[in-house]
Design an enzyme around this catalytic site. Structure first.
Site, PDB file in Angstrom:
ATOM      1  N   ASP A 669     101.311 -23.525 128.084  1.00 46.32           N
ATOM      2  CA  ASP A 669     100.970 -24.562 127.115  1.00 46.32           C
ATOM      3  C   ASP A 669     100.238 -23.845 125.982  1.00 46.32           C
ATOM      4  O   ASP A 669     100.033 -22.645 126.012  1.00 46.32           O
ATOM      5  CB  ASP A 669     100.114 -25.647 127.797  1.00 46.32           C
ATOM      6  CG  ASP A 669     100.260 -26.970 127.074  1.00 46.32           C
ATOM      7  OD1 ASP A 669     100.100 -28.018 127.708  1.00 46.32           O
ATOM      8  OD2 ASP A 669     100.540 -26.949 125.856  1.00 46.32           O
TER       9      ASP A 669
HETATM   10  C1  GAL Z   1     100.031 -29.098 123.716  1.00 42.44           C
HETATM   11  C2  GAL Z   1     100.761 -30.023 124.686  1.00 42.44           C
HETATM   12  C3  GAL Z   1     102.172 -29.550 124.981  1.00 42.44           C
HETATM   13  C4  GAL Z   1     102.932 -29.214 123.718  1.00 42.44           C
HETATM   14  C5  GAL Z   1     102.093 -28.310 122.801  1.00 42.44           C
HETATM   15  C6  GAL Z   1     102.791 -28.036 121.485  1.00 42.44           C
HETATM   16  O1  GAL Z   1      98.795 -29.632 123.395  1.00 42.44           O
HETATM   17  O2  GAL Z   1     100.043 -30.091 125.913  1.00 42.44           O
HETATM   18  O3  GAL Z   1     102.835 -30.561 125.721  1.00 42.44           O
HETATM   19  O4  GAL Z   1     103.252 -30.383 123.060  1.00 42.44           O
HETATM   20  O5  GAL Z   1     100.830 -28.909 122.536  1.00 42.44           O
HETATM   21  O6  GAL Z   1     102.585 -29.087 120.605  1.00 42.44           O
END
Ligand code: GAL
Length: 753
Positions: A669
């Site tokens: 992530d």
């Molecule tokens: C994070 C989220 C992910 C993905 C990433 C890119 O905060 O947990 O699911 O969306 O951002 O935007």
């Protein structure tokens, strides 16, 4: 039980969209917008759940309604990954007017009260958000005293709330649960309220009366740094239908959903076909209006060696629209191996094995867990060991775990290990100027991936193990991006509810609403449409679907996840992935794994028994991987049993790769708080959106750092090459690579090769 071979067919919506040429940064075409809006609206009508109706609904065209937004504006969706710049928003008053109702704030005929709750990643809802606020209650009382003939409540929420007071209040004639119904949600609500569409949704999570009624709440806020999953496998209806005294706490049970018509169910056949159980059910519309009916199939078991929830969902299917008097035969099937439990305590004498427990099994068919009837039963004289993968995710930190009788017991102590191997070869000390082998040669079989990687320096290999520039400011970055070697920059974008970028896209209902439709063909159609819009906007990989389990009603991402049940989660996710990927765009199932709380998500560690981990929190991911082969998996910010997910070798390599055979890319992530080296050592290939500027851009500093790490025997270059290889394999699947290869082939032909 007769043994007959039956072809198990499921109605898969066969719809293909010819997407326009790739046009990064361009507006969606008019056809795309219209098609997307129609599908988004249809999906919302299929997932909206009619929870209560004393005859208040449906309303008639021309009825006068006064709309009261008790909790602020209409919400199409949630914040963060699922946010979408909408082509348009149809709010509730507009939707009601579209449906032919006369929206008139002065009317005292019918009141439509909207109870709303915002929700977004990185924060959970406060306990007080679970109940009606004093302001909401005051307004409700005023409306009840306002002399309205009828009062209907519409819940536009990103998380569950206490519906008890509304359910028990005779002045409230109807309750709709609409989650976040997307850009066309107001129109869909209008369709349902007026009966233009007969509601057919069912709850995919249990609605209890208090936050404290959920077992996960006991230690939900104890610590930022750890969460003990003491309820074990007794999650959601598995808890409320099993643990003594829990049943009474439920306001609306799993699978509950009403219709404007009635149906009869008749089991025509139940068959055991090799290791598959198949139940054929005839569904007849016995009412006065057309409608759809989903049918849920459960099993219960008793007399086994291990503890089991009293009922577990095994399969579901949904009819087409049935006219009054019309019927359809549905086939519900599941494998006997689906009934196995993971013996992490040696109850069966086979610790670390998947075991089909001995005992009496009953098959039940119906709707909610409270509305089922027994259709078959069979006996297992002795347990059957199906496989023995051993322990990959054990913990010695779970102080106690819940038993079916409501008591708690001590847990096993087994440790989990991470290993690394030393390898010094496998990279060039000096960068080659003009590679002799490119990824295009590999794609045409003129060279192997190893020959391609052999040309790279350590830094170039690692370049493939973190993210790079993005083509659209609101998107999320690229993977690969080594042009010298013909490795395209595969562009990624969010998200579960639609293509998230600077330009508008269709805003679809959230995953939790889609699950309530209990219609995998519909979810596949949504995946197809989002895949088509992503392809049209020239993205290669979509960061969706999310499918973590609804463990606690206030988790800030429940709206982005399907259900409390792993069968619903896994089948919806697999359908979504198939839809996206048949548009030539990769899907990324997320967040692997057990991301069930947003508070402290980057630092907290869950403490979960291996049985609960495998049977509840991993089962949906396993089904999605095996049934739809997603190109990528996104590991979660949180961790479990001592390891952040992105550095958990047991999770990412032991389970995902070695047991489930996943060969795609695992990405982190965004901005995980652990070093990239440990992520690669665990089998997590790509750090997103990139590694820390200072570490990686410092040229020699990087290579020296990595050599030191390799020499210190923590990270093997073999592991780095494995990740680089998987990134190359992912890039070769993309439309972008195919497009760039056309140019390469032209140049190669022109040069007389
Ligand atoms: C994070 C989220 C992910 C993905 C990433 C890119 O905060 O947990 O699911 O969306 O951002 O935007």
């Amino acid at each position: 039980m007769k043994i007959v071979r039956l072809a198990f067919g499921c109605a898969v919506l066969a719809a293909t969209w010819a997407f326009a040429d790739a046009r990064p940064g361009a507006d969606l075409g008019a056809a795309t917008v219209a098609g997307g809006a129609a599908l988004s609206r249809r999906a919302a009508t299929e997932g909206i759940v009619l929870l209560k109706n004393d005859g208040t609904l449906p309303l008639n065209e021309g009825d006068r309604v006064a709309v009261f937004d008790l909790s602020g504006k209409y919400r199409s969706g949630g914040g963060g990954s699922s946010n979408v710049k909408p082509v348009r928003i149809v709010d509730i008053p507009s939707g009601l007017a579209d449906a032919g109702l006369q929206v008139d704030s002065q009317s005292r005929e019918t009141a439509v009260l909207v109870v709303g709750r915002a929700s977004a990643e990185s924060a959970d809802a406060a306990d007080k958000a679970f109940g009606l606020s004093p302001k909401e209650r005051k307004t409700l009382d005023e409306i009840k005293a306002g002399g309205f003939r009828r009062i209907a409540v519409v819940c536009n929420c990103g998380h569950a709330i206490d519906l008890g007071p509304l359910a028990r209040d005779p002045a409230i004639g109807a309750i709709l649960w609409a989650w976040f119904p997307g850009g066309e949600g107001g129109a869909a609500i209008g369709d349902i309220l007026t009966g233009k569409v007969n509601p057919s949704g069912r709850l995919a999570s249990t609605f209890a009366g208090r936050v404290e009624d959920y077992p996960s709440n006991a230690k939900w806020r104890d610590s930022l740094y750890y969460v003990p999953y003491e309820e074990d496998v007794f999650v959601g209806y598995r808890y409320f239908e099993t643990i003594p005294g829990a049943k009474e706490k439920v306001v609306y049970p799993f699978g509950h959903g009403l219709s404007y018509t009635s149906f009869s169910l008749e089991v025509l056949e139940n068959l055991e076909v090799l290791d598959q159980l198949e139940i054929k059910v005839k569904v007849e519309n016995t009412g006065k209006v057309a409608g759809k009916r989903s049918v849920l199939c459960y099993t219960s078991q008793k007399g086994g060696a291990a503890e089991h929830p009293s009922i577990e969902l095994r399969a579901f299917a949904k009819t087409r629209l049935l006219q009054p008097g019309e019927s359809e035969e549905l086939m519900l099937s599941f494998e006997k191996r689906d009934l196995a439990y993971f013996d992490d305590e040696g109850t069966s004498g086979h610790p670390g094995a998947w075991v089909l427990d001995k005992g009496e099994y009953t098959v039940l068919v119906g709707g909610s867990v409270r509305d089922v009837k027994k259709v078959a039963s069979f006996k297992m004289e002795k347990e059957v060991v199906l496989s023995t993968p051993g322990f990959k995710l054990q913990t010695d930190r779970l102080a106690r775990r819940l038993r079916a009788d409501g008591s708690y017991s001590e847990t096993p102590v087994v440790y989990q290990g991470v290993t690394g191997k030393l390898k010094k070869n496998g990279f060039q000390d000096k960068a080659v100027e003009t590679p002799t082998v490119t990824l295009f040669d590999v794609a045409d079989g003129r060279a192997t991936l190893d020959e391609l990687l052999d040309q790279m320096t350590l830094q170039e290999l690692l370049h493939l193990c973190y993210g790079h520039e993005k083509q659209d400011k609101a998107a999320t970055g690229s993977i690969g991006a080594l042009e010298k070697f013909g490795i395209s920059a595969a562009q990624t974008c969010d998200g579960p509810a639609g293509v998230r970028r600077e330009l508008p896209a269709t805003y679809f209902p959230c995953a939790a609403l889609l699950a309530c439709a209990f219609d995998t063909a519909l979810v596949e159609a949504i995946g197809e449409r989002i895949g088509a819009e992503a392809a049209e906007a020239d993205f290669d990989i979509l960061l969706a679907p999310g499918l973590c389990i609804h463990r606690h009603p206030l988790c800030g991402r429940n709206f982005e996840y399907f259900s409390e049940d792993p069968v619903v989660s896994g089948r919806c996710a697999a359908s979504y992935v198939r839809g996206v990927q048949n548009q030539g765009v990769g899907a990324t199932i997320k967040h692997f794994a057990a991301n069930n709380r947003e508070t402290g998500r980057r630092v907290e560690l869950n403490i979960i028994s291996e049985r609960a981990f495998r049977e509840i929190y991993l089962r949906g991911f396993e089904r999605a991987i095996k049934e739809s082969a997603p190109w990528a998996v996104m590991s979660s910010y949180n961790g479990s049993n001592g390891f952040n997910s992105s550095v958990s070798h047991g999770l990412v390599t032991g389970i995902l790769r070695e047991e489930w055979g996943f060969e795609g890319v695992v990405m982190t992530d965004w901005h995980t708080s652990v070093p990239m080296w440990r992520e690669i050592a665990a089998g997590n290939d790509v750090k997103m959106p990139d590694e820390h500027e200072m570490t990686l851009r410092a040229n020699e500093g990087l290579s020296a750092a990595v050599k030191a790490v390799v020499v210190r025997d923590v990270l093997s270059v073999v592991q780095i090459r494995q990740s680089a290889r998987r990134v190359c394999e992912l890039v070769m699947k993309t439309r972008r690579f195919a497009r760039e290869k056309v140019d390469f082939d032209k140049r190669r032909n022109a040069a007389g090769h």
